[in-house]
Design a protein around this motif. Structure first.
Motif, PDB file in Angstrom:
ATOM      1  N   GLN A   1      40.649  43.242  40.898  1.00  0.00           N
ATOM      2  CA  GLN A   1      40.428  42.850  42.286  1.00  0.00           C
ATOM      3  C   GLN A   1      40.519  44.056  43.211  1.00  0.00           C
ATOM      4  O   GLN A   1      41.338  44.947  43.010  1.00  0.00           O
ATOM      5  N   GLU A   2      39.708  44.047  44.213  1.00  0.00           N
ATOM      6  CA  GLU A   2      39.669  45.105  45.234  1.00  0.00           C
ATOM      7  C   GLU A   2      38.512  44.811  46.181  1.00  0.00           C
ATOM      8  O   GLU A   2      38.602  44.996  47.386  1.00  0.00           O
ATOM      9  N   ILE A   3      37.412  44.274  45.589  1.00  0.00           N
ATOM     10  CA  ILE A   3      36.206  44.061  46.387  1.00  0.00           C
ATOM     11  C   ILE A   3      36.444  43.044  47.499  1.00  0.00           C
ATOM     12  O   ILE A   3      35.805  43.108  48.548  1.00  0.00           O
ATOM     13  N   GLU A   4      37.403  42.134  47.298  1.00  0.00           N
ATOM     14  CA  GLU A   4      37.620  41.085  48.297  1.00  0.00           C
ATOM     15  C   GLU A   4      38.076  41.699  49.619  1.00  0.00           C
ATOM     16  O   GLU A   4      37.555  41.393  50.692  1.00  0.00           O
ATOM     17  N   LEU A   5      39.099  42.559  49.529  1.00  0.00           N
ATOM     18  CA  LEU A   5      39.593  43.164  50.771  1.00  0.00           C
ATOM     19  C   LEU A   5      38.550  44.113  51.363  1.00  0.00           C
ATOM     20  O   LEU A   5      38.437  44.257  52.593  1.00  0.00           O
ATOM     21  N   ALA A   6      37.773  44.747  50.490  1.00  0.00           N
ATOM     22  CA  ALA A   6      36.736  45.667  50.961  1.00  0.00           C
ATOM     23  C   ALA A   6      35.638  44.888  51.699  1.00  0.00           C
ATOM     24  O   ALA A   6      35.158  45.310  52.759  1.00  0.00           O
ATOM     25  N   LEU A   7      35.254  43.755  51.138  1.00  0.00           N
ATOM     26  CA  LEU A   7      34.232  42.936  51.798  1.00  0.00           C
ATOM     27  C   LEU A   7      34.713  42.453  53.169  1.00  0.00           C
ATOM     28  O   LEU A   7      33.921  42.329  54.111  1.00  0.00           O
ATOM     29  N   MET A   8      36.003  42.210  53.282  1.00  0.00           N
ATOM     30  CA  MET A   8      36.528  41.788  54.586  1.00  0.00           C
ATOM     31  C   MET A   8      36.439  42.921  55.606  1.00  0.00           C
ATOM     32  O   MET A   8      36.218  42.679  56.790  1.00  0.00           O
ATOM     33  N   LYS A   9      36.570  44.164  55.124  1.00  0.00           N
ATOM     34  CA  LYS A   9      36.365  45.288  56.041  1.00  0.00           C
ATOM     35  C   LYS A   9      34.889  45.357  56.460  1.00  0.00           C
ATOM     36  O   LYS A   9      34.580  45.638  57.619  1.00  0.00           O
TER      37      LYS A   9
ATOM     38  N   ASP B   1      32.626  46.010  40.194  1.00  0.00           N
ATOM     39  CA  ASP B   1      32.883  45.486  41.536  1.00  0.00           C
ATOM     40  C   ASP B   1      34.048  46.227  42.201  1.00  0.00           C
ATOM     41  O   ASP B   1      34.072  46.407  43.409  1.00  0.00           O
ATOM     42  N   TYR B   2      34.987  46.678  41.380  1.00  0.00           N
ATOM     43  CA  TYR B   2      36.114  47.467  41.912  1.00  0.00           C
ATOM     44  C   TYR B   2      35.591  48.761  42.524  1.00  0.00           C
ATOM     45  O   TYR B   2      35.937  49.127  43.649  1.00  0.00           O
ATOM     46  N   CYS B   3      34.743  49.448  41.786  1.00  0.00           N
ATOM     47  CA  CYS B   3      34.156  50.681  42.313  1.00  0.00           C
ATOM     48  C   CYS B   3      33.337  50.377  43.574  1.00  0.00           C
ATOM     49  O   CYS B   3      33.396  51.127  44.554  1.00  0.00           O
ATOM     50  N   ALA B   4      32.600  49.277  43.534  1.00  0.00           N
ATOM     51  CA  ALA B   4      31.806  48.889  44.707  1.00  0.00           C
ATOM     52  C   ALA B   4      32.721  48.673  45.912  1.00  0.00           C
ATOM     53  O   ALA B   4      32.418  49.092  47.033  1.00  0.00           O
ATOM     54  N   GLY B   5      33.839  48.015  45.680  1.00  0.00           N
ATOM     55  CA  GLY B   5      34.786  47.766  46.766  1.00  0.00           C
ATOM     56  C   GLY B   5      35.284  49.067  47.378  1.00  0.00           C
ATOM     57  O   GLY B   5      35.318  49.229  48.600  1.00  0.00           O
ATOM     58  N   HIS B   6      35.643  50.008  46.515  1.00  0.00           N
ATOM     59  CA  HIS B   6      36.125  51.283  47.064  1.00  0.00           C
ATOM     60  C   HIS B   6      35.013  52.024  47.812  1.00  0.00           C
ATOM     61  O   HIS B   6      35.275  52.713  48.804  1.00  0.00           O
TER      62      HIS B   6
END
Lengths: 654, 654
Positions: free
Chosen positions: B202-210, B153-158
């Protein structure tokens, strides 16, 4: 290098040469394969090499660094890319050489099978004309033999050494035949064709001498000499000469026989002089001995660490100015200390002078052995004499010359214990071991018992089948008298209280001293036992004042072992210590991991801040020193060999 | 974390939350794409990123570390092996994100072509169901989504962040469509299917908000919130939970909204709270703000370096005990400082409080910027506050999160300068730049001119097309008053002599101070110019006594810049200095390589040995201090941020 004393050194060299010319190869080393080591020091180390070290070499060669894959790729001819560095083939060969020595000490069918596997792959990578080098074969074989720095002959040399060793252990010829084809290819390409070639990394000369001694083919002796004589005439082509413009780096600025000073890359120099000594021992060429005598003094009198390490600079992996011997920044490559062992043995064989064994022993027990972790599977490439706590042994290196080099040295350490010459038996190193001599037609089994280097008692028992007259030459270590190292670059502070003693069958015996050997020339009979008592006091050592790094500093030595203080034994800190005048020492049996050693307890001073934080004061501190070669086995931590007696530079630490 | 003050902290948090609840998302950041930077500080850095840094990322991605090859292998379906580490995909995405920002600042057809090439390869590696992760696809796709630590999910977020950035710059949808398919796959697999999943990084959360803000798709907001709400309920499975048994490591020991203390891995924490703030700014959930207020104080009041760096321990790349802030051993990862910039911007947007920008500015100009060499192509992963001379920036890392992270931050630094809200214009950072606001229906171009951070004069000129009333809110940096950092973990010694001043059209102007902003609420007309004068004195800083590492030590700061002393400017040594009472300082224009800076000359003391070598004395010493972020650009050498005023631990150096 210092120039003021050159004239007298050259004179000394010429003097020596005359002696040598008539007495060359007076001592023949007893090969390790004829020596059985049974002691508590070297035997466990050979076990570790046979298991942990060789295992590390195998894993790296096969899995991690892919060195064996280059041979497979050559054989497959699929146009695959070379992996790694152009000299990586040599690591495979050196690993096989170490395996060969280890197999002799300790047969191991699985290990031999592995070596055979690799040998098959190596043989399959040899070209029809005998050429063998995976780098050029996988990149552009048309470029072969164009850049003299590219280690083609160096790799070939290590292949030859491996081949000789493997043949000697197993009797299998496959690798030897590969080596012969390659040597013949090189001979035809260069010497016979009269095509100049300066080896960019000397090694092939000593290897060819091993080929010569095994095969008795005169052309290998000639080729070895030819390689040496190529140097110093401006023939060099390739990176060292055309890019770096630095022929001195590989001792190619002047002909070998004219060299008087040590220069350049330390390992290259050691291998060159080892090869030159091998050639000189056969052809009795005075030129080599003349040069080597001067160069050896330049190394030992002005450019050697107390540990027997050489090459103080990482920049050129080699020599700099005389007396430039920084401790923390010491490069002192493991391979250079291994080279010191090789070369000094040859110098001893040529001269019968024990001073070379003094240096050999120093390099062996300190600078070289430090390259190998107590666990056998981690390595130092450089061996500094102090550390702020940032040094750790590595599992491997990109340039991985050191692991297999220390492996082959430890596995074949039996090579350095005994020598023989006509009616003479030479005992050079003190190692619990047995061997057998032939004096005339009489077999003379010899058994040495000792706990050296921790204890100074050495018993040498001979069991000739009948009474026989010969001289038993037992080395009196320089450090057992009042000479820390030949030339007094390092010297003892104060006189020793204990003396070197020799007993025969329990009673004092008269002996002559010749070139550092106690010579007992008599008729021996079954059961005669010589007991040597070596003075094992802890001695303080100082440097010549020219060594600025050691100004107002002392080091400790006991027997052949150089000591250091490490954080692990001293509450994590060793950079706040001062040596008072007349410190006292005690010794204690200790363990560093599973290594049984003698540690030294010293009453020193500790410097600490005054309560207001604006000044310092000293207080007595009991400090533990351990053998230098055992440091950095318990994690990272600060270490010092040379301890200050005065404050010079201050650091206020966190 | 310290426990004694928790009750009052919680109370403070609840108080804040009420304020926030009604005023959430009061400030909207002006995007870097609407800001033109023209200064002498950031613009050259953006040039270096566009050339040297991105070039390093490209060479590493394509040639050296092979990260892009994994995507090619997935597409080829030849059963080839995955290379590298399981999270390496993220570095490719982050490099594309940095390329996207850079392309906006500085179009470059070749760079865009390179990004398009990579995007084609990424798109070709996506699975039919939307899944995209080269590690699992090349090893065993049946194992996907089984170990929550494996960064899928981290990679997905990036990927999502890169896709949004690249779409915003180029208008090209290809990567965005990949991101949408992947986000939808994840949404369907977990949230919709009600299958628990705790992100191990964690990382995907902020990415999903973008993704949410770009696409307006409500499910991405829901999924971001869902990911946050999964935490702290014991759902974790995989290495962190089953092997390490350490859910705190990824802030999964208690639900996010109940968190009050900073724990675990620093970058994970920063990304989590950034995502939580993004969610809270939309759904105005008081729970997140409540938690973040307490956690923020725990970070800034007790666990932050003077450089704005966080996460003092390399062991967990994160937080330890309160006030445990060692200097030489500081981990202070570059990515964690980048995360501090992200999170503090969100906190400022939510609250309108300048204290968050004070921290953001500190992390940006010191802890984060230190991660990038002046040449742009070497990097620090950790950023220690002292060095004995063994630290060097690296060309790359095995785990290479930091290079592309600092690249994307510098390329998008325009994001952090301005904010807007109804009838308010916010100036947060002082950077020579221009932008345009819309107040009601009036365009308000704004131009800021300054030599910040080297000079304190800032001119802000507005050019509304017609007279218009709004409040210009200009941040008064905490350091411009008497607050070194919020919470007084670090505080100034002595009062400053200079004051923060604001002039309007050359004359003093009255302004209100609201939460650290000078508010000038008036009717503006074309050509109105505000001049801000920031006090640029060199200030001495001390730590709270609880920070043992800084006991009896001071640091220097001027404007937002933390200073250090490095060997390169001080004859190679900085560990023998003492700070006297009332030292004097001068400043000087200097160059560190091609970087123009203001250096500080300080009259300190040097400790040296007395002539007999048995004691020490001090003498006056003029010492040069340089901006912390510029150290380690001139080779290895000793460095200190915190200089002692007393001797504590002594080392006798070589």
């Amino acid at each position: 290098m210092q120039h003021t004393t050159k004239i007298s050194l050259i004179a000394a060299g010429i003097f020596c040469l005359n002696v040598i010319h008539v007495q060359a190869q007076r001592i023949q080393s007893v090969r390790f394969s004829d020596v059985t080591i049974h002691d508590n020091f070297w035997k466990p180390k050979q076990e570790k090499v046979a298991t942990a070290t060789l295992n590390a070499c195998i894993i790296q060669t096969e899995e991690k660094s892919g060195r064996i894959r280059n041979f497979e790729k050559v054989a497959r001819k699929h146009g695959e890319k070379h992996e790694g560095i152009y000299y990586d083939d040599s690591d495979v060969y050196k690993a096989i050489e170490a395996m060969a020595y280890s197999l002799k000490n300790r047969p191991d069918a699985a290990l031999e099978k592995k070596a055979d596997e690799w040998i098959d792959k190596i043989a399959a990578a040899q070209q029809p004309d005998g050429y063998l080098n995976t780098f050029y074969t996988l990149t552009d074989i048309n470029q072969r033999w164009t850049d003299m720095e590219k280690h083609e002959d160096y790799c070939a040399g290590h292949l030859m050494e491996a081949a000789v060793a493997y043949y000697n252990t197993t009797g299998k010829r496959k690798l030897l035949d590969v080596a012969i084809r390659l040597a013949d290819h090189i001979d035809a390409t260069f010497r016979v064709a009269n095509r100049p070639w300066v080896s960019g990394h000397q090694e092939i000369e000593l290897a060819l001498m091993k080929m010569y001694h095994l095969t008795k083919e005169d052309r290998y002796l000639k080729l070895a000499d030819w390689f040496l004589q190529q140097r110093g005439h401006g023939y060099g082509k390739g990176k060292i000469w055309d890019e770096w413009k630095d022929p001195k780096y590989c001792q190619d600025d002047i002909p070998v026989k004219d060299q008087k000073e040590i220069t350049g890359h330390a390992v290259r120099a050691m291998y060159q002089y080892t090869g030159a000594a091998d050639v000189a021992s056969v052809n009795q060429d005075p030129g080599y001995m003349n040069a080597m005598t001067a160069v050896w003094e330049d190394v030992v009198y002005r450019n050697m660490y107390l540990t027997g390490g050489i090459g103080s600079s990482g920049h050129n992996e080699g020599f700099t100015d005389d007396y430039d011997l920084p401790n923390g920044a010491a490069y002192s490559e493991t391979c250079a200390s291994v080279g010191m062992v090789f070369w000094n043995q040859r110098m001893n064989s040529l001269t019968g002078d024990a001073k070379y064994i003094d240096v050999l022993e120093r390099s062996l027990y300190n600078g070289a052995l430090d390259g190998l972790s107590l666990s056998g599977d981690h390595f130092f490439y450089g061996n500094p004499l102090s550390s702020i706590g940032n040094n750790a042994r590595n599992a491997w290196f990109g340039t991985a010359c050191c692991p297999s080099n220390i492996a082959r040295l430890v596995a074949s350490v039996g090579d350095y214990i005994y020598g023989k010459s006509e009616n003479k038996i030479w005992v050079n190193l003190f190692v619990g071991s047995g061997t057998k001599f032939q004096v005339g037609k009489t077999n003379v089994p010899l058994l040495m018992e000792t706990n050296y280097p921790w204890e100074g008692n050495v018993k040498i028992k001979v069991s000739p089948s009948q009474k026989v007259k010969y001289a038993l030459n037992i080395r009196i270590p320089g450090w057992a008298g009042n000479t820390a190292v030949p030339g007094e670059l390092y010297s003892f502070i104060g006189a020793g209280n204990e003396k070197f003693e020799v007993l025969l069958n329990g009673k004092p015996v008269n002996y002559q001293v010749e070139k550092g050997y106690a010579v007992i020339d008599r008729t021996w009979q079954n059961g005669d036992e010589v007991e040597v008592k070596l003075p094992m006091e802890v001695r303080q050592i100082k440097s010549r004042k020219e060594v600025k790094a050691n100004e107002d500093r002392i080091a400790l030595q006991r027997g052949p072992i150089v000591y250091c203080v490490e954080g692990a034994d001293n509450a994590g800190e060793v950079w706040d210590l001062l040596v008072p005048e007349n410190p006292t020492f005690n010794i204690q049996k200790s363990k560093i991991l599973d290594e049984s050693v003698i540690s030294v307890q010293a009453n020193l001073l500790k410097v600490e801040a005054t309560a207001d934080g604006l000044n310092v004061k000293t207080k007595p501190q009991l400090v533990t020193a351990i053998p230098y070669y055992t440091w950095a086995n318990r994690g990272k931590g600060p270490m010092q060999v040379w301890l200050p007696s005065k404050i010079k530079n201050i650091r206020i630490a966190e």
